[in-house]
Design an enzyme around this catalytic site. Structure first.
Site, PDB file in Angstrom:
ATOM      1  N   ASP A  85       0.783  -1.151  -0.029  1.00  0.00           N
ATOM      2  CA  ASP A  85      -0.069   0.231  -0.139  1.00  0.00           C
ATOM      3  C   ASP A  85       1.250   1.076   0.126  1.00  0.00           C
ATOM      4  OD1 ASP A  85       0.786  -0.194   2.832  1.00  0.00           O
ATOM      5  OD2 ASP A  85      -0.567   1.277   3.552  1.00  0.00           O
ATOM      6  N   GLU A 180       0.033  -1.366   5.717  1.00  0.00           N
ATOM      7  CA  GLU A 180       1.047  -1.357   6.639  1.00  0.00           C
ATOM      8  C   GLU A 180       0.875   0.276   7.144  1.00  0.00           C
ATOM      9  OE1 GLU A 180       4.842   0.628   7.753  1.00  0.00           O
ATOM     10  OE2 GLU A 180       3.803   1.105   6.567  1.00  0.00           O
TER      11      GLU A 180
HETATM   12 ZN   LIG Z   1       6.564   1.943   4.219  1.00  0.00          ZN
END
Ligand SMILES: [Zn+2]
Length: 414
Positions: A85, A180
């Site tokens: 992401d 994340e």
């Molecule tokens: Zn990162």
């Protein structure tokens, strides 16, 4: 320094950054956005294409794969992780990556944002990259080298090892995680599914950075119930929750212990949002410190302030709830520094001086470490994250790739 991997790293980074895979903290889904599947599915296809084993996409949106061992003896299982992401902090739709071949040391301009410039005077690290191939976005988006650079490095390492059975290494497990950037990258099943003795996230910055200290982090929610009454007949009766919320913020330290007044190893208390009415109010805080006792002291201070404001207005009801978020990974790593020492030694063997500074934040590695998989963070070269000035040097990615290949060999020697 040019490497045989530069062309592959560059084409992978260009391919991956052009794909929008932004995560969304407001989404209750996992992964938080459908677009992340564009990256996850592509990686499944590419991993199968290079001959990786056990390739699968888990129901929590992580791609897992194995590079089988080439040594006969029982070598430890090493994990390599990157997140697919990109940050929700800035526009990530329609990324047009641009290559500045053999960078000439001049300020870099952006075709889609004429006022924007990336100057080596402002960024000394860029000044040190003359002659490198630099990749930026076009001015209206972030680049997403965070963490597509990590993905490109791991995929290049995997392709090279699978094509070179003569290189001795133990079993290597790969994981590409979603979400994340919104702190939801490590699913409870990931440590068991990964099955690694130790691992490395490829999610760091300047060449040589090996990070194994992160913040310890708690969140806090303060809820205030006032006494609501028609303002026309409120004298002596109204207890305004918003006034009490303001008093709490006002009583907390402001010239110290805030993100904007701290650096290095100092922690902070930050109010991140507050909303409410005269009747009720709710406030959210993040508490950060490198040490457990420092973090506990910040929680205690917040609770003391609430208690003091409460005792000044017994008709109100004020609660303060503190929830643990993540812990400094050093607490676990210092019991066994093997992965950190391996990363330092591999960086040195690749020709760079390793440096380890505490990160004023957390990584997927902090959660993984806490869950039993020691997981320091290794450099990729990425710079100026989460904004339009994000850039990376292809040759820095090459340095990270060579470091990982040395890591793979050395991990099997033990
Ligand atoms: Zn990162």
């Amino acid at each position: 320094m040019k490497t045989e991997f530069d062309a592959e790293l560059e084409s992978r980074l260009l391919r991956y950054t052009a794909i929008d895979s932004q995560s969304d903290p407001a989404s209750p889904m996992s992964p938080s956005t459908e677009v992340q599947f564009d990256m996850l599915n592509l990686l499944v296809e590419e991993l199968n294409g290079i001959g990786a084993s056990d390739v699968r996409l888990t129901d929590y949106g992580t791609v897992l794969a194995t590079i089988p061992a080439t040594v006969e003896h029982d070598a430890p299982v090493m994990g390599l992780l990157a997140h697919v992401d990109t940050a929700p902090a800035f526009n990530a739709t329609g990324v047009k990556p641009r290559v500045h071949r053999a960078y000439d040391g001049q300020p870099i301009l952006f075709p889609d944002a004429p006022d924007l410039r990336l100057s080596p005077d402002d960024y000394p690290y860029l000044a040190s990259k003359e002659g490198h191939d630099i990749i930026t976005a076009s001015g209206t988006t972030l680049l997403g080298a965070d963490d597509k650079a990590g993905v490109a490095i791991i995929m290049t390492v995997a392709r090279h090892l699978l094509a070179s059975p003569g290189i001795p290494h133990g079993p290597i497990r790969l994981a590409f995680t979603p979400d994340e950037e919104i702190g939801r990258g490590v699913h409870p099943d990931l440590p068991a599914d990964l099955g690694a003795d130790f691992a490395f996230t490829l999610d760091g910055g300047a060449v040589g950075e090996i990070e194994y200290e992160t913040f310890s982090a708690d969140g806090a929610t303060i809820r205030i119930e006032g006494v609501s009454i028609h303002p026309g007949t409120a004298r002596g009766k109204l207890v305004n929750a918003l006034h009490l919320a303001a008093k709490i913020v006002q009583t907390l330290p402001q010239a110290t212990m805030t993100p904007e007044t701290t650096a290095g190893r100092e922690g902070f208390i930050m109010v991140t949002d507050m909303k409410g009415s005269a009747a009720t109010a709710e406030m959210h805080f993040i508490l950060r410190d490198f040490e457990r006792d420092g973090l506990a002291a910040k929680g205690a201070l917040l609770q003391e302030v609430c208690a003091a404001v409460q005792s000044g207005e017994p008709r109100a009801r004020i609660t303060c709830e503190i929830t643990p978020q993540y812990r400094n990974m050093r607490y676990w790593l210092e019991n066994d520094m093997t992965p950190v020492e391996l990363a330092h030694a591999a960086t040195r063997a690749a020709g760079f001086e390793p440096r380890s500074e505490p990160i004023r934040g957390g990584t997927d590695g902090s959660r993984l470490t806490e869950m039993g998989v020691p997981c320091p963070n290794v450099f990729t070269g990425m710079q100026n994250l989460h904004g339009p000035l994000e850039w990376i040097s292809v040759q820095d990615m090459g340095a990270a790739t060579r470091t990982c290949l040395i890591l793979a060999r050395r991990a099997a020697e033990r």
